[in-house]
Design an enzyme around this catalytic site. Structure first.
Site, PDB file in Angstrom:
ATOM      1  CB  SER A  49      -0.937  -0.002   1.211  1.00  0.00           C
ATOM      2  OG  SER A  49      -0.204  -0.250   2.384  1.00  0.00           O
ATOM      3  CB  THR A  50       2.990   3.085   1.749  1.00  0.00           C
ATOM      4  OG1 THR A  50       3.440   2.098   2.677  1.00  0.00           O
ATOM      5  CG2 THR A  50       1.653   3.616   2.223  1.00  0.00           C
ATOM      6  N   GLY A  51       5.162   3.062  -0.321  1.00  0.00           N
ATOM      7  CA  GLY A  51       6.601   2.868  -0.532  1.00  0.00           C
ATOM      8  C   GLY A  51       6.942   1.905  -1.660  1.00  0.00           C
ATOM      9  CG  PHE A  73      -2.129  -4.160   9.392  1.00  0.00           C
ATOM     10  CD1 PHE A  73      -3.496  -4.341   9.478  1.00  0.00           C
ATOM     11  CD2 PHE A  73      -1.348  -4.467  10.503  1.00  0.00           C
ATOM     12  CE1 PHE A  73      -4.089  -4.804  10.650  1.00  0.00           C
ATOM     13  CE2 PHE A  73      -1.924  -4.930  11.679  1.00  0.00           C
ATOM     14  CZ  PHE A  73      -3.301  -5.098  11.752  1.00  0.00           C
ATOM     15  CD  GLU A  74      -1.983   1.176   4.958  1.00  0.00           C
ATOM     16  OE1 GLU A  74      -2.247   2.132   5.716  1.00  0.00           O
ATOM     17  OE2 GLU A  74      -0.826   0.881   4.609  1.00  0.00           O
ATOM     18  CB  ALA A 111       1.198  -9.545   6.209  1.00  0.00           C
ATOM     19  CG  LEU A 138       5.203  -7.374   5.398  1.00  0.00           C
ATOM     20  CD1 LEU A 138       4.986  -8.359   6.541  1.00  0.00           C
ATOM     21  CD2 LEU A 138       3.948  -6.567   5.149  1.00  0.00           C
ATOM     22  CE1 TYR A 234      17.845   0.837   7.534  1.00  0.00           C
ATOM     23  CE2 TYR A 234      19.444  -0.745   6.723  1.00  0.00           C
ATOM     24  CZ  TYR A 234      18.153  -0.305   6.818  1.00  0.00           C
ATOM     25  OH  TYR A 234      17.149  -1.021   6.215  1.00  0.00           O
TER      26      TYR A 234
END
Ligand code: NAD
Length: 398
Positions: A49-51, A73-74, A111, A138, A234
């Site tokens: 849904s994004t990115g 997951f929105e 998920a 994810l 990171y």
């Protein structure tokens, strides 16, 4: 309702439906202007849904003509609350796919759970029989383990010793020094459980056991490496340890899929402004300098350009070029010596007084607001808009 951006810390708690639709439309337009891809025909995107996941779904559908199932997951709108940006993105994506006669269904739920996996497997069995490509994209702060019920929370911290470097509050432009205490062993274990490879393997095992992976099926997950200046927080920190686990899972899955002539890859992508990356200290300052240099050199890309290049020049262009660890490198332009040397020079000089001169913080901020559908020209943000928008495939099930 009149929808304006509202912030809680780094998170924007509102999203604009028309702006999100515009974002999706612009990505689709970009893909349609590129040469068609001879690629997969049935694509499952987990984190759609994004990115990077959204861009992968758009390239699959509008670049390769694929049918797509997206898992995300929105939250839908309720009362005075807008839906999340990802909800509006999925609504806009399905609407555009329908207009082109492309199959598109969305499953909204956790998920990591058995239930959502089973629902997805049932849908693939019923509508497609098998799947050609599984994209695993994810990014989540939490995971409840589907077998043990343990709740894991990921953290973004260095491992071993504290780390101090510059960071920026990208709203105010204030550059300051941040010191992050090292993670405990328990925090590392949690982060690996959320962002490592266990759940990806669970998905692929479940699909393979149910005979839902087509001959030659491919699966891919995304990773990041970045420059030495972000390594402590990171790549050598908790999230990097989880990425090492994800990368080891790719090698394991690659072997496991040999019986189908299948393949599993990691693609190391470029640092970009997404809801996930904006939460990492130090990284937004790095990204705003990186953007300035990459834009100057004509090498800047967003999620959609990266995913277009992944499909057209890497995954579906004959033999897949990989590095010595078997990874696809889409961060090749970010990591060019000339780019990194220029960023390092800026990094040493940057402070609050010269941030606008030395970095593309303005571009960073615009990208951030656009994640939520704000700052698009041509949208009147003072106008009332209906925030209750359906995702067609979910509405038809209700
Ligand atoms: P993002 O936050 O934009 O997207 C995350 C997606 O996961 C969304 O679709 C969200 O709905 C979904 N999701 C989260 N929790 C879920 C759950 N429990 N169940 C179902 N769906 C869930 O993230 P992104 O930045 O696009 O990251 C995707 C991947 O790309 C990650 O592996 C990330 O590490 C990697 N990556 C990101 C960057 C970057 O700079 N953003 C760079 C390289 C690699």
């Amino acid at each position: 309702m009149i929808v304006k951006p509202k912030f809680k810390g780094f998170i924007c708690t509102t999203a604009h439906p028309a702006g999100c639709e515009q974002q999706v439309t612009e990505q689709i337009q970009y893909v349609k202007e590129q040469p068609k891809i001879e690629g997969p025909k049935r694509v499952l995107v987990i984190g759609s849904s994004t990115g990077y996941g959204l861009a992968s779904r758009i390239v699959s559908a509008f670049g390769a003509g694929a049918s797509t199932i997206g898992v995300c997951f929105e939250r839908q709108a309720a009362g005075k609350r807008t839906a999340t940006a990802g909800w509006y993105n999925m609504a806009a994506f399905e609407k555009a796919a329908q207009q082109e006669g492309l199959y598109a269904k969305t499953i909204n739920g956790d998920a990591f759970s058995q239930e959502i996996k089973q629902q997805t497997l049932d849908l693939i069995k019923q509508d497609w029989g098998q799947v050609d490509l599984v994209v695993y994209s994810l990014a989540s702060p939490k995971r409840v383990h589907p077998v043990t019920g343990e709740m894991f929370s990921s953290v973004i911290k260095p491992a071993g010793k504290p780390y101090t470097n510059k960071t920026v509050d990208f709203h105010s432009g204030k550059v300051s020094e941040v010191t992050i205490a090292p993670a405990t062993e328990e925090e590392i274990r949690h982060t690996v459980a959320v962002m490592g490879g266990e759940d990806w393997k669970m998905w692929i095992d479940a699909l393979q056991e149910a005979d839902l992976l087509a001959p030659g099926a491919t699966t891919i997950a995304y990773s990041y490496i970045g420059p030495a200046l972000t390594h402590a927080v990171y790549r050598d920190g908790t999230i990097g340890i989880a990425k090492n686990d994800l990368e080891a899972t790719a090698r394991q899955l690659h072997d496991q899929l040999q019986e189908l002539d299948g393949r599993a890859y990691i693609s190391v992508n470029k640092a970009l402004v997404t809801q996930s990356s904006s939460a990492i200290p130090v990284v937004p300052l790095y990204i705003s300098m990186l953007f300035r240099i990459m834009k100057e050199k004509g090498l800047h890309e967003g999620c959609i350009e990266q995913m277009q290049r992944l499909f057209s020049d890497r995954l579906y262009a004959g033999e897949v070029p990989v590095d010595d660890k078997g990874r696809i490198r889409l961060d090749d332009w970010e990591m060019k010596d000339e780019i990194q040397e220029a960023v390092t020079q800026l990094w040493e000089q940057v402070e609050t007084a010269n941030i606008d001169e030395l970095s593309d913080l303005v571009g960073y901020r615009t990208d951030f607001f656009r994640l939520f559908g704000f700052e698009y020209d041509g949208i009147d943000y003072d106008k009332e808009i209906d925030v209750e928008v359906d995702i067609p495939s979910l509405a038809s099930k209700a």
